[in-house]
Design a protein around this motif. Sequence first.
Motif, short mmCIF file in Angstrom:
data_model
loop_
_atom_site.label_atom_id
_atom_site.label_comp_id
_atom_site.label_asym_id
_atom_site.label_seq_id
_atom_site.Cartn_x
_atom_site.Cartn_y
_atom_site.Cartn_z
N ALA A 138 16.05 66.73 43.29
CA ALA A 138 17.09 67.32 44.02
C ALA A 138 18.59 67.03 43.69
O ALA A 138 19.42 68.03 43.72
CB ALA A 138 16.96 66.93 45.58
N LEU A 139 18.72 65.84 42.99
CA LEU A 139 20.18 65.53 42.43
C LEU A 139 20.26 66.31 41.05
O LEU A 139 21.22 66.57 40.81
CB LEU A 139 20.19 63.94 42.15
N LEU A 140 19.10 66.53 40.30
CA LEU A 140 19.28 67.04 39.09
C LEU A 140 19.73 68.81 39.49
O LEU A 140 20.40 69.49 38.80
CB LEU A 140 17.97 67.21 38.06
N ASP A 141 19.08 69.45 40.50
CA ASP A 141 19.36 70.55 40.83
C ASP A 141 20.58 70.68 41.44
O ASP A 141 21.49 71.61 40.99
CB ASP A 141 18.63 70.76 42.33
N TRP A 142 21.46 69.55 42.16
CA TRP A 142 22.66 69.54 42.55
C TRP A 142 23.53 69.61 41.31
O TRP A 142 24.68 70.31 41.18
CB TRP A 142 23.16 68.44 43.43
N MET A 143 23.19 68.77 40.10
CA MET A 143 24.06 68.78 38.92
C MET A 143 24.07 70.00 38.25
O MET A 143 25.10 70.31 37.80
CB MET A 143 23.38 67.31 38.19
N GLU A 144 23.05 70.68 38.33
CA GLU A 144 22.96 71.86 37.65
C GLU A 144 23.91 73.15 38.17
O GLU A 144 24.62 73.65 37.48
CB GLU A 144 21.64 72.50 37.39
N ARG A 145 23.80 73.08 39.49
CA ARG A 145 24.94 73.83 40.30
C ARG A 145 26.25 73.63 40.36
O ARG A 145 27.09 74.44 40.51
CB ARG A 145 24.56 74.15 41.49
N HIS A 146 26.48 72.23 40.00
CA HIS A 146 27.89 71.72 40.03
C HIS A 146 28.46 71.18 38.83
O HIS A 146 29.00 69.93 38.96
CB HIS A 146 28.04 70.69 41.37
N GLU A 147 28.03 71.51 37.88
CA GLU A 147 28.10 70.88 36.55
C GLU A 147 29.75 70.58 36.29
O GLU A 147 30.16 69.36 35.76
CB GLU A 147 27.50 71.63 35.29
N SER A 148 30.69 71.44 36.62
CA SER A 148 31.97 71.08 36.18
C SER A 148 32.53 70.18 36.90
O SER A 148 33.46 69.37 36.63
CB SER A 148 32.66 72.33 36.33
N GLU A 149 31.94 69.74 38.31
CA GLU A 149 32.28 68.66 39.16
C GLU A 149 32.07 67.34 38.52
O GLU A 149 32.81 66.34 38.40
CB GLU A 149 31.90 68.89 40.76
N TRP A 150 30.66 67.13 38.12
CA TRP A 150 30.38 65.72 37.77
C TRP A 150 30.49 65.55 36.41
O TRP A 150 30.89 64.37 35.91
CB TRP A 150 29.03 65.62 38.03
N ARG A 151 30.69 66.43 35.55
CA ARG A 151 31.30 66.50 33.88
C ARG A 151 32.64 66.14 33.63
O ARG A 151 32.96 65.60 32.77
CB ARG A 151 30.82 67.50 33.27
N SER A 152 33.51 66.62 34.89
CA SER A 152 34.76 66.45 34.57
C SER A 152 35.46 65.24 35.14
O SER A 152 36.91 65.00 34.89
CB SER A 152 35.54 67.64 35.35
N ARG A 153 34.66 64.27 35.58
CA ARG A 153 35.08 63.12 36.15
C ARG A 153 35.33 62.21 35.05
O ARG A 153 34.81 62.11 33.96
CB ARG A 153 34.09 62.43 37.01
#
Length: 95
Positions: A70-85
């Motif tokens: 489920a977290l991987l699914d979230w990460m795929e949908r919100h890549e710009s949020e977690w990669r930009s940290r």
Amino acid sequence: MLYVDDLNDAADQLGLRVADSGANVLLAVGGYNVVFDRLVEVDDIRYAAPSQVAVDLLTGPGRNPSEGQALLDWMERHESEWRSRPAGGGTGSAP
């Protein structure tokens, strides 16, 4: 899961007790400092990077693997949020 320096001390401080099954808190001593890479700090609480949490969940017990997916699914949908940290303890919002 909480990464701690001393399992017994952390369990005592948090008022935790050992459970043979049905545990809802996991304590671990990080064998490598990579678990602390790309921390996110929000309101004086440090969160592991989503990528580290996903790895830990996918290899964990019980329902952890499905939570990891489920977290991987979230990460795929919100890549710009977690990669930009920012790396190394920047501030931001936890997923």
